[in-house]
Motif scaffolding. Structure first.
Motif, PDB file in Angstrom:
ATOM      1  N   LEU A  32       0.740  -1.000  -0.266  1.00 27.41           N
ATOM      2  CA  LEU A  32       0.139  -0.289   0.042  1.00 27.41           C
ATOM      3  C   LEU A  32       1.007   0.782  -0.045  1.00 27.41           C
ATOM      4  CD1 LEU A  32      -2.589  -1.055   2.351  1.00 27.41           C
ATOM      5  CD2 LEU A  32      -3.250  -1.027   0.254  1.00 27.41           C
ATOM      6  N   PHE A  33       1.583   0.921   0.594  1.00 23.01           N
ATOM      7  CA  PHE A  33       2.992   1.818   0.786  1.00 23.01           C
ATOM      8  C   PHE A  33       3.645   2.556  -0.573  1.00 23.01           C
ATOM      9  CE2 PHE A  33       1.325   1.509   5.173  1.00 23.01           C
ATOM     10  CZ  PHE A  33       1.665   3.015   5.595  1.00 23.01           C
ATOM     11  N   TYR A  34       4.058   0.879  -1.006  1.00 17.18           N
ATOM     12  CA  TYR A  34       5.713   1.338  -1.774  1.00 17.18           C
ATOM     13  C   TYR A  34       4.600   1.594  -3.474  1.00 17.18           C
ATOM     14  CZ  TYR A  34       8.174  -0.766   0.947  1.00 17.18           C
ATOM     15  OH  TYR A  34       9.198  -1.566   1.859  1.00 17.18           O
ATOM     16  N   GLU A  35       3.012   1.387  -3.652  1.00 21.97           N
ATOM     17  CA  GLU A  35       2.884   1.681  -4.833  1.00 21.97           C
ATOM     18  C   GLU A  35       2.387   3.374  -4.571  1.00 21.97           C
ATOM     19  OE1 GLU A  35      -1.145  -0.339  -4.229  1.00 21.97           O
ATOM     20  OE2 GLU A  35      -0.436  -2.111  -4.683  1.00 21.97           O
ATOM     21  N   GLY A  37       5.231   5.101  -3.843  1.00 26.01           N
ATOM     22  CA  GLY A  37       6.435   6.142  -3.868  1.00 26.01           C
ATOM     23  C   GLY A  37       7.275   5.902  -2.169  1.00 26.01           C
ATOM     24  N   LYS A  38       5.743   5.585  -1.725  1.00 29.89           N
ATOM     25  CA  LYS A  38       6.164   5.880   0.241  1.00 29.89           C
ATOM     26  C   LYS A  38       6.959   4.455   1.117  1.00 29.89           C
ATOM     27  CE  LYS A  38       2.969   8.867   0.986  1.00 29.89           C
ATOM     28  NZ  LYS A  38       3.854  10.174   1.141  1.00 29.89           N
ATOM     29  N   SER A  39       7.842   5.049   1.646  1.00 34.62           N
ATOM     30  CA  SER A  39       7.934   3.863   2.937  1.00 34.62           C
ATOM     31  C   SER A  39       6.981   3.285   3.990  1.00 34.62           C
ATOM     32  CB  SER A  39       9.424   4.084   3.586  1.00 34.62           C
ATOM     33  OG  SER A  39       9.588   3.072   4.057  1.00 34.62           O
ATOM     34  N   PRO A  40       6.425   1.951   4.476  1.00 38.77           N
ATOM     35  CA  PRO A  40       5.758   1.481   5.640  1.00 38.77           C
ATOM     36  C   PRO A  40       6.269   2.646   7.017  1.00 38.77           C
ATOM     37  CG  PRO A  40       6.234  -0.453   4.410  1.00 38.77           C
ATOM     38  CD  PRO A  40       7.423   0.747   3.583  1.00 38.77           C
ATOM     39  N   ALA A  41       7.785   2.889   7.581  1.00 40.66           N
ATOM     40  CA  ALA A  41       8.046   3.325   7.933  1.00 40.66           C
ATOM     41  C   ALA A  41       7.974   4.685   7.719  1.00 40.66           C
ATOM     42  CB  ALA A  41       9.576   3.646   7.754  1.00 40.66           C
ATOM     43  N   VAL A  42       7.004   5.776   8.361  1.00 42.55           N
ATOM     44  CA  VAL A  42       6.406   6.777   8.059  1.00 42.55           C
ATOM     45  C   VAL A  42       6.403   8.033   8.753  1.00 42.55           C
ATOM     46  CG1 VAL A  42       4.818   6.270   6.495  1.00 42.55           C
ATOM     47  CG2 VAL A  42       3.929   6.324   8.403  1.00 42.55           C
ATOM     48  N   ASN A  43       7.183   9.310   8.327  1.00 43.69           N
ATOM     49  CA  ASN A  43       7.404  10.390   9.611  1.00 43.69           C
ATOM     50  C   ASN A  43       8.080   9.842  11.099  1.00 43.69           C
ATOM     51  OD1 ASN A  43       6.429  12.375   7.523  1.00 43.69           O
ATOM     52  ND2 ASN A  43       3.842  11.879   8.099  1.00 43.69           N
ATOM     53  N   GLY A  44       8.717   9.358  10.801  1.00 49.16           N
ATOM     54  CA  GLY A  44       9.548   9.065  11.999  1.00 49.16           C
ATOM     55  C   GLY A  44       9.268   7.491  13.171  1.00 49.16           C
ATOM     56  N   GLY A  45       8.023   6.570  12.196  1.00 43.37           N
ATOM     57  CA  GLY A  45       7.677   5.925  12.836  1.00 43.37           C
ATOM     58  C   GLY A  45       7.340   4.796  11.695  1.00 43.37           C
ATOM     59  N   HIS A  46       6.083   3.766  13.114  1.00 42.73           N
ATOM     60  CA  HIS A  46       5.821   2.826  12.171  1.00 42.73           C
ATOM     61  C   HIS A  46       4.564   2.118  12.709  1.00 42.73           C
ATOM     62  CE1 HIS A  46       8.717   1.114  14.934  1.00 42.73           C
ATOM     63  NE2 HIS A  46       8.236  -0.495  14.944  1.00 42.73           N
ATOM     64  N   PHE A  47       3.815   1.342  12.230  1.00 47.18           N
ATOM     65  CA  PHE A  47       2.304   0.763  12.733  1.00 47.18           C
ATOM     66  C   PHE A  47       3.505  -0.809  12.849  1.00 47.18           C
ATOM     67  CE2 PHE A  47       0.580   3.649   9.859  1.00 47.18           C
ATOM     68  CZ  PHE A  47      -0.234   3.640  10.314  1.00 47.18           C
ATOM     69  N   VAL A  48       3.387  -1.683  14.099  1.00 42.31           N
ATOM     70  CA  VAL A  48       2.802  -2.995  14.369  1.00 42.31           C
ATOM     71  C   VAL A  48       1.749  -2.877  14.695  1.00 42.31           C
ATOM     72  CG1 VAL A  48       5.199  -1.859  15.910  1.00 42.31           C
ATOM     73  CG2 VAL A  48       3.433  -2.025  17.099  1.00 42.31           C
ATOM     74  N   VAL A  49       1.556  -4.765  14.687  1.00 44.84           N
ATOM     75  CA  VAL A  49       0.479  -5.153  15.278  1.00 44.84           C
ATOM     76  C   VAL A  49       0.402  -5.602  16.338  1.00 44.84           C
ATOM     77  CG1 VAL A  49      -0.647  -7.945  14.395  1.00 44.84           C
ATOM     78  CG2 VAL A  49       0.449  -6.974  12.965  1.00 44.84           C
ATOM     79  N   THR A 115      -0.122  11.443   7.707  1.00 40.91           N
ATOM     80  CA  THR A 115      -0.552   9.755   7.884  1.00 40.91           C
ATOM     81  C   THR A 115      -1.604   9.058   6.977  1.00 40.91           C
ATOM     82  OG1 THR A 115       2.035   9.988   8.885  1.00 40.91           O
ATOM     83  CG2 THR A 115       0.595   7.838   8.724  1.00 40.91           C
ATOM     84  N   LYS A 116      -2.140   9.607   8.373  1.00 41.35           N
ATOM     85  CA  LYS A 116      -3.593   9.785   8.301  1.00 41.35           C
ATOM     86  C   LYS A 116      -4.904   9.967   6.970  1.00 41.35           C
ATOM     87  CE  LYS A 116      -5.665  10.294  12.959  1.00 41.35           C
ATOM     88  NZ  LYS A 116      -6.589  11.052  14.154  1.00 41.35           N
ATOM     89  N   ALA A 117      -4.249  11.656   6.303  1.00 41.89           N
ATOM     90  CA  ALA A 117      -4.624  11.407   4.615  1.00 41.89           C
ATOM     91  C   ALA A 117      -3.835  10.469   4.311  1.00 41.89           C
ATOM     92  CB  ALA A 117      -4.112  13.252   4.968  1.00 41.89           C
ATOM     93  N   PHE A 118      -3.212  10.051   4.430  1.00 42.98           N
ATOM     94  CA  PHE A 118      -2.359   9.340   3.631  1.00 42.98           C
ATOM     95  C   PHE A 118      -3.449   7.662   3.354  1.00 42.98           C
ATOM     96  CE2 PHE A 118       0.037   4.971   3.460  1.00 42.98           C
ATOM     97  CZ  PHE A 118       0.820   5.152   1.954  1.00 42.98           C
ATOM     98  N   PHE A 119      -3.532   7.603   4.515  1.00 41.83           N
ATOM     99  CA  PHE A 119      -4.709   6.052   4.254  1.00 41.83           C
ATOM    100  C   PHE A 119      -5.670   6.090   4.064  1.00 41.83           C
ATOM    101  CE2 PHE A 119      -1.801   4.520   7.760  1.00 41.83           C
ATOM    102  CZ  PHE A 119      -0.868   3.148   7.597  1.00 41.83           C
ATOM    103  N   ILE A 120      -6.575   7.456   4.012  1.00 35.22           N
ATOM    104  CA  ILE A 120      -7.794   7.652   3.803  1.00 35.22           C
ATOM    105  C   ILE A 120      -8.124   7.885   2.061  1.00 35.22           C
ATOM    106  CG2 ILE A 120      -9.755   9.973   3.197  1.00 35.22           C
ATOM    107  CD1 ILE A 120      -9.037  10.617   6.497  1.00 35.22           C
ATOM    108  N   LEU A 121      -6.994   8.465   1.732  1.00 34.47           N
ATOM    109  CA  LEU A 121      -6.488   8.380   0.110  1.00 34.47           C
ATOM    110  C   LEU A 121      -6.369   7.163  -0.336  1.00 34.47           C
ATOM    111  CD1 LEU A 121      -5.608  10.111  -2.930  1.00 34.47           C
ATOM    112  CD2 LEU A 121      -3.330   9.622  -2.053  1.00 34.47           C
ATOM    113  N   VAL A 122      -5.251   6.665   0.028  1.00 32.86           N
ATOM    114  CA  VAL A 122      -5.372   4.789   0.187  1.00 32.86           C
ATOM    115  C   VAL A 122      -6.335   3.991  -0.936  1.00 32.86           C
ATOM    116  CG1 VAL A 122      -3.557   2.701   0.154  1.00 32.86           C
ATOM    117  CG2 VAL A 122      -2.678   4.792   0.093  1.00 32.86           C
ATOM    118  N   PHE A 123      -7.413   3.645   0.691  1.00 35.71           N
ATOM    119  CA  PHE A 123      -8.007   3.154   0.791  1.00 35.71           C
ATOM    120  C   PHE A 123      -9.251   3.211   0.122  1.00 35.71           C
ATOM    121  CE2 PHE A 123      -5.669   1.419   4.338  1.00 35.71           C
ATOM    122  CZ  PHE A 123      -5.748   0.359   3.992  1.00 35.71           C
ATOM    123  N   LYS A 124      -9.372   4.924  -0.383  1.00 34.83           N
ATOM    124  CA  LYS A 124     -10.204   5.766  -1.373  1.00 34.83           C
ATOM    125  C   LYS A 124      -9.863   4.324  -2.443  1.00 34.83           C
ATOM    126  CE  LYS A 124     -12.529   9.306  -2.451  1.00 34.83           C
ATOM    127  NZ  LYS A 124     -12.607  11.264  -2.752  1.00 34.83           N
TER     128      LYS A 124
END
Length: 127
Positions: A32-35, A37-49, A115-124
């Motif tokens: 989702l990130f790579y498509e 042009g971004k990295s899953p490590a975003v703005n100094g943080g990342h997501f963990v399960v 990052t929130k805006a990124f997720f809204i855009l990607v999932f749209k």
């Protein structure tokens, strides 16, 4: 994300080993990130399960072409809930709902607005 089932994804019987469904979903989340042009490590943080629930419906087999579909269920201040399903054609094989926490330096923190805006855009785009 589409992926093929290779020999190393399977057990001795040619059936996808159960843990590999999690790997397929992890790759799809990263894509989702790579498509974009971004990295899953975003703005100094990342997501963990933080939590996940998984259901196995039918086995995937050696050589199958699979598709992982992603759906954003909820976007919170410091986490998000994501549903991911693995299909072979129209046949649902696996479903997982996971809560992903946003962390910086190993500690949960608020997801920034960019990052929130990124997720809204990607999932749209993935609806």
């Amino acid at each position: 994300m589409k992926t093929r089932v290779y020999y190393d994804d399977t057990d001795a019987g040619g059936v996808v080993y159960h843990a590999n469904y999690l790997k397929f979903c992890e790759r799809a989340r990263s894509d989702l990130f790579y498509e974009q042009g971004k990295s899953p490590a975003v703005n100094g943080g990342h997501f963990v399960v933080r939590h996940l629930e998984a259901d196995f419906f039918k086995p995937a087999l050696l050589g199958d072409l699979l598709e992982v579909k992603n759906k954003l269920i909820e976007l919170k201040n410091a986490s998000l809930i994501l549903q991911q399903e693995v299909f072979r054609g129209t046949e649902k094989l696996f479903s997982m709902t996971s809560t992903l926490a946003y962390v910086k330096e190993g500690k949960p923190c608020k997801i920034d607005e960019e990052t929130k805006a990124f997720f809204i855009l990607v999932f749209k785009e993935h609806v």
